[in-house]
Enzyme design. Structure first.
Site, mmCIF file in Angstrom:
data_model
loop_
_atom_site.group_PDB
_atom_site.id
_atom_site.type_symbol
_atom_site.label_atom_id
_atom_site.label_comp_id
_atom_site.label_asym_id
_atom_site.label_seq_id
_atom_site.Cartn_x
_atom_site.Cartn_y
_atom_site.Cartn_z
ATOM 1 N N LYS A 74 0.882 -1.058 0.085
ATOM 2 C CA LYS A 74 0.012 -0.052 -0.136
ATOM 3 C C LYS A 74 0.694 1.088 -0.117
ATOM 4 C CE LYS A 74 -1.974 -0.419 3.834
ATOM 5 N NZ LYS A 74 -2.976 -0.157 5.075
ATOM 6 N N CYS A 75 0.617 2.219 -0.729
ATOM 7 C CA CYS A 75 1.444 3.427 -0.686
ATOM 8 C C CYS A 75 1.417 4.021 0.411
ATOM 9 C CB CYS A 75 0.816 4.572 -1.605
ATOM 10 S SG CYS A 75 -1.052 4.651 -1.343
#
Ligand code: NAD
Length: 491
Positions: A292-293
């Site tokens: 996930k960013c």
């Protein structure tokens, strides 16, 4: 012609089509196959990439559809978005199971992602109920000034694989609400979920010529981004690709928004509730398999509580269950691809030169043999430097480091090229205030995991994590429309 052909045999992969000029069709590019990341011998889908000629046809058709769509009253456009929200919500479990198989995130999170997409469509479906402009007094008798938002034109959206339905939704929903047709280039790794979103929109009544979906890789993406009749570009993906996209758009004088990588820090202050902080760090670092960013990468812990924090973190990471993502008992599923696993393994091998292992989970041999699994890992760094400290980690790895004080922890948190998400665990208001003043991130959480999740507030990062206007909430109106100031004298 249906988007995804019915499989003739239960084991046969789906054949996925592109969609442009109002119809489903095969792209003219190379054939691509996608694999189940938990069982890579299983091919899930095949498709032909859209090539530059297909992109050209698609954009021409969208340019034709542009004015009729913009002229449709906004309540009409929004009705379609609301119906899309309803369909996504109704199908959340089915699509979630498919997302889990295709992308590898655990089933509960995958269903949650489809529901998040539904909530984004519901939010922009209500756009018709919001103010559509501003009215000011002019400087002379009878004069008024009206500020109205007009659609920007053909929007190009390029999206990554890690949120294959939520991220496209937070681009496509506002673009359509504000009256723009869209050419969408999804990730080549998640074609099935791309089709599901398009199917819902079409079933909800979207005119088929208003949205094109062009599966393919970087070349297709570049053809979309640089097409002469595209008016604005919205991109989410790696910082390297985002920079290329931003440079090309700047050269073309084209509005662009890029949401890119992250390497997100969490500060655990001496006064923090440590059990709660560890729970939040584990969710932040390991949910979505760490891909996930906004994932937690670096945890900076005040020296006086670091030993206790390390103990609690070790126990929590050792207890994480690695398994098939479709099994509800699994905490961490496989990485998206062989390449992603290879990159992470290399990064871990390099990073361990400057670190000690706090805890490492286990991957059962039968899983390691059939899927792209890696063990969850927590390490402690001996110095704030090296691979683990500066480079984005896209997998289930978290790094801790000790700071002499809260002030020093803030300095260390900002020692990063990225500035997407951050978190602070403390009960002291002065420290919360210091973090709001000094933490260089677009999204800050206090006593919560690093995240960014609500459709009605801005989403996006600072520094190397983003360029251009943010996404979602009122920020989206600014990007997907352009304002016109009208000087009005009727007397
Ligand atoms: P990626 O950059 O490889 O690809 C993203 C998309 O861009 C894909 O559709 C890809 O085909 C396309 N693309 C790649 N090169 C291109 C080019 N030169 N021109 C046009 N299109 C191009 O990223 P990914 O592996 O799909 O996703 C993971 C990355 O995305 C991570 O770095 C992650 O941090 C980032 N990300 C950021 C956010 C955010 O909101 N900040 C959200 C999710 C993911």
């Amino acid at each position: 012609m249906a988007a995804v052909e019915v499989q003739r045999q239960p084991d046969e992969p789906a054949w996925v089509r592109a969609h442009w000029a109002g119809t489903w069709a095969d792209g003219g590019g190379a054939e691509v196959a996608t694999h189940n990341p938990a069982r890579h011998s299983e091919v899930l889908a095949r498709f032909r990439e859209a090539n530059a000629a297909d992109v050209d046809d698609a954009v021409r058709a969208l340019a034709q559809a542009r004015h009729p769509w913009a002229r449709r009253p906004i309540p009409d456009r929004c009705r379609i978005l609301k119906e899309t929200a309803r369909l996504l919500e109704q199908r959340a479990e089915r699509y979630g199971a498919e997302l889990s198989r295709e992308e590898g995130k655990v089933i509960g999170e995958a269903i949650g992602e489809v529901r998040r997409a539904a909530s984004i469509f519901a939010y922009y479906g209500a756009e018709a109920d919001r103010a559509q402009g501003q009215w000011f007094a002019g400087g002379t008798t009878g004069q008024n000034l009206l500020v109205v938002d007009r659609p920007v034109g053909v929007v190009a959206a390029v999206t990554p694989w890690n949120f294959p339905i939520a991220i496209p939704s937070w681009k496509i929903a506002p673009a359509l609400a504000f009256g723009n047709p869209v050419i969408w280039k999804p990730s080549p790794l998640t074609p099935l979920l791309s089709c599901r979103l398009l199917e819902c929109l079409l079933e909800a009544g979207l005119p088929p010529d208003v949205l094109a979906m062009m599966p393919g890789g970087a070349q297709t993406g570049m053809a979309v981004v640089t097409h002469p009749d595209v008016d604005a570009v919205t991109f989410t993906g790696s910082t390297a690709a985002g920079r290329v996209v931003v440079e090309r758009c700047a050269a073309l004088g084209r509005p662009v928004q890029a949401e890119t990588g992250g390497h997100n820090a969490v500060i655990v202050a001496a006064d923090a509730d440590l059990e709660r902080a560890v729970r939040a760090v584990v969710v932040g670092a390991f949910s979505g398999n760490g891909e996930k960013c906004t994932a937690t990468a670096r945890v900076i812990v005040e020296e006086s509580v670091a030993d206790r924090f390390r103990e609690l973190l070790a126990a929590a990471v050792a207890g994480l269950r690695v398994g098939p993502p479709t099994d509800p008992a699994t905490d961490v599923g496989p990485l998206i691809s062989a390449d992603a696993r290879g990159r992470l393994q290399e990064q871990v091998a390099t990073g361990l030169a400057d670190a000690t292992v706090v805890a490492e989970g286990t991957v059962r041999p039968e899983l390691a043999a059939t899927g792209w699994f890696v063990p969850p890992l927590a390490v402690e760094l001996s110095a704030p430097a090296g691979e683990f400290w500066h480079a984005e980690i896209f997998g289930p790895v978290v790094v801790m480091y000790r700071a002499a004080s809260f002030d020093a922890a803030l300095e260390l948190a900002n020692d990063s090229p990225f500035g997407l998400a951050g978190a602070v665990h403390t009960r002291r208001l002065d420290q919360v205030h210091a973090a709001v003043e000094r933490f260089e991130v677009g999204m800050l959480s206090i006593n919560e995991p690093t995240t960014g999740g609500y459709p009605y507030v801005p989403f996006g990062g600072w520094k190397a994590s983003g360029a251009g206007p943010k996404e979602q909430g009122a920020a989206a109106r600014e990007f997907y429309s352009r304002s016109m100031t009208v000087h009005l004298s009727l007397t």
